[in-house]
Design a protein around this motif. Sequence first.
Motif, PDB file in Angstrom:
ATOM      1  N   GLY A 196       0.838  -1.183   0.000  1.00  8.54           N
ATOM      2  CA  GLY A 196       0.000   0.000   0.000  1.00  8.54           C
ATOM      3  C   GLY A 196       0.879   1.242   0.000  1.00  8.54           C
ATOM      4  O   GLY A 196       2.013   1.219  -0.492  1.00  8.54           O
ATOM      5  N   PHE A 197       0.364   2.328   0.542  1.00  8.57           N
ATOM      6  CA  PHE A 197       1.172   3.540   0.653  1.00  8.57           C
ATOM      7  C   PHE A 197       2.357   3.245   1.566  1.00  8.57           C
ATOM      8  O   PHE A 197       2.188   2.891   2.733  1.00  8.57           O
ATOM      9  CB  PHE A 197       0.345   4.688   1.231  1.00  8.57           C
ATOM     10  N   THR A 198       3.552   3.394   1.040  1.00  4.59           N
ATOM     11  CA  THR A 198       4.760   2.998   1.757  1.00  4.59           C
ATOM     12  C   THR A 198       5.708   4.181   1.882  1.00  4.59           C
ATOM     13  O   THR A 198       6.015   4.839   0.882  1.00  4.59           O
ATOM     14  CB  THR A 198       5.457   1.828   1.036  1.00  4.59           C
ATOM     15  N   GLN A 199       6.163   4.424   3.094  1.00  7.91           N
ATOM     16  CA  GLN A 199       7.084   5.533   3.351  1.00  7.91           C
ATOM     17  C   GLN A 199       8.394   5.312   2.621  1.00  7.91           C
ATOM     18  O   GLN A 199       9.003   4.250   2.744  1.00  7.91           O
ATOM     19  CB  GLN A 199       7.348   5.674   4.840  1.00  7.91           C
ATOM     20  N   LYS A 200       8.832   6.298   1.889  1.00  6.02           N
ATOM     21  CA  LYS A 200      10.095   6.206   1.175  1.00  6.02           C
ATOM     22  C   LYS A 200      11.264   6.523   2.099  1.00  6.02           C
ATOM     23  O   LYS A 200      11.093   7.091   3.175  1.00  6.02           O
ATOM     24  CB  LYS A 200      10.107   7.173  -0.022  1.00  6.02           C
ATOM     25  N   ASP A 201      12.449   6.146   1.681  1.00  8.10           N
ATOM     26  CA  ASP A 201      13.645   6.575   2.395  1.00  8.10           C
ATOM     27  C   ASP A 201      13.689   8.094   2.414  1.00  8.10           C
ATOM     28  O   ASP A 201      13.189   8.767   1.499  1.00  8.10           O
ATOM     29  CB  ASP A 201      14.908   6.047   1.711  1.00  8.10           C
ATOM     30  N   ALA A 202      14.320   8.654   3.433  1.00 11.58           N
ATOM     31  CA  ALA A 202      14.368  10.108   3.577  1.00 11.58           C
ATOM     32  C   ALA A 202      14.967  10.784   2.359  1.00 11.58           C
ATOM     33  O   ALA A 202      14.558  11.882   1.980  1.00 11.58           O
ATOM     34  CB  ALA A 202      15.151  10.483   4.826  1.00 11.58           C
ATOM     35  N   SER A 203      15.918  10.121   1.724  1.00 15.19           N
ATOM     36  CA  SER A 203      16.579  10.708   0.559  1.00 15.19           C
ATOM     37  C   SER A 203      16.013  10.203  -0.761  1.00 15.19           C
ATOM     38  O   SER A 203      16.514  10.549  -1.819  1.00 15.19           O
ATOM     39  CB  SER A 203      18.081  10.396   0.609  1.00 15.19           C
ATOM     40  N   GLY A 204      14.973   9.391  -0.683  1.00 16.10           N
ATOM     41  CA  GLY A 204      14.464   8.747  -1.889  1.00 16.10           C
ATOM     42  C   GLY A 204      13.443   9.583  -2.632  1.00 16.10           C
ATOM     43  O   GLY A 204      12.822  10.492  -2.087  1.00 16.10           O
ATOM     44  N   HIS A 205      13.257   9.247  -3.897  1.00 17.94           N
ATOM     45  CA  HIS A 205      12.262   9.913  -4.728  1.00 17.94           C
ATOM     46  C   HIS A 205      10.871   9.454  -4.330  1.00 17.94           C
ATOM     47  O   HIS A 205      10.654   8.294  -4.007  1.00 17.94           O
ATOM     48  CB  HIS A 205      12.500   9.569  -6.202  1.00 17.94           C
ATOM     49  N   SER A 206       9.910  10.356  -4.346  1.00 24.15           N
ATOM     50  CA  SER A 206       8.513  10.007  -4.099  1.00 24.15           C
ATOM     51  C   SER A 206       7.648  10.620  -5.180  1.00 24.15           C
ATOM     52  O   SER A 206       7.879  11.746  -5.613  1.00 24.15           O
ATOM     53  CB  SER A 206       8.057  10.519  -2.725  1.00 24.15           C
ATOM     54  N   ALA A 207       6.640   9.875  -5.603  1.00 23.24           N
ATOM     55  CA  ALA A 207       5.717  10.386  -6.614  1.00 23.24           C
ATOM     56  C   ALA A 207       4.665  11.299  -5.998  1.00 23.24           C
ATOM     57  O   ALA A 207       3.858  11.879  -6.715  1.00 23.24           O
ATOM     58  CB  ALA A 207       5.039   9.220  -7.341  1.00 23.24           C
ATOM     59  N   MET A 208       4.651  11.418  -4.666  1.00 18.98           N
ATOM     60  CA  MET A 208       3.656  12.233  -3.981  1.00 18.98           C
ATOM     61  C   MET A 208       4.346  13.251  -3.079  1.00 18.98           C
ATOM     62  O   MET A 208       5.466  13.040  -2.616  1.00 18.98           O
ATOM     63  CB  MET A 208       2.709  11.343  -3.163  1.00 18.98           C
TER      64      MET A 208
END
Length: 255
Positions: free
Chosen positions: A193-205
Amino acid sequence: MTDRPRTILVTGAASGIGAACCRALAGPGTAILVHTRKNAAGADAVAEAVRAAGGVAEVMLGDIADPALPAALVAHAQARFGGLDVVVANAGFADRTPVAALTDAGFAQSMDTVLWAFLRLARAALPVLAQGRGEGQAPRLVAISSFVAHVFRTDATLFPATAAAKAGVEALVRALAVEAAASGTTVNAVAPGFTQKDASGHSAMTPAQWDAVRARIPLGRLGTPGDVAQAVAFLASPGAAYITGQVLHVNGGLV
């Protein structure tokens, strides 16, 4: 039984879910090929974590949408470690372009990176998975799907191209499970489901959009890469020997 290590290939493994899968699967007697498109520093850090856990690790770079790369990854794992036991097909990206604005090229990019890449990886890996088993383990193929192939609401951000590609992956998982059953290989998918990205990672949201979705999740929080990785590790374990052709949803009850 062979003395070679239990060999694992994880694509898209430099951060997020892929990196967490490497950490969850690492241990003495394991060898992990850590794939990333271009994040060499992230992949190297993951490889070091695998080694710290007692495993062996190597890094291989390349664009998973390149038709030649999936077979090259499988060949490298086989040549370097003597075989292949587990494949985690995680590489991909999320595209939330609305259908009205989605170009043919944009749609094709999702298909190339997600669905076609998984097909090519499975086609290359399954014959090798069937050849031999490290540490007495039955061979496993696990694809990372997504909730976006299942949740369509007017109050939710939609990912049309990604949804189509991931739905294709899930259908292919079911077909491959039937074809691979004779060799003892299981083929499954995990749909985060909605998954927290790494702090430095790209997010589509955006952060605001992440905050807005929490209210829709019954367990009241975003998932973590570790939540997803534990499901992958289970499907790759002896305890999942009689599970194949399934999609395991790891989404906190999201509907």
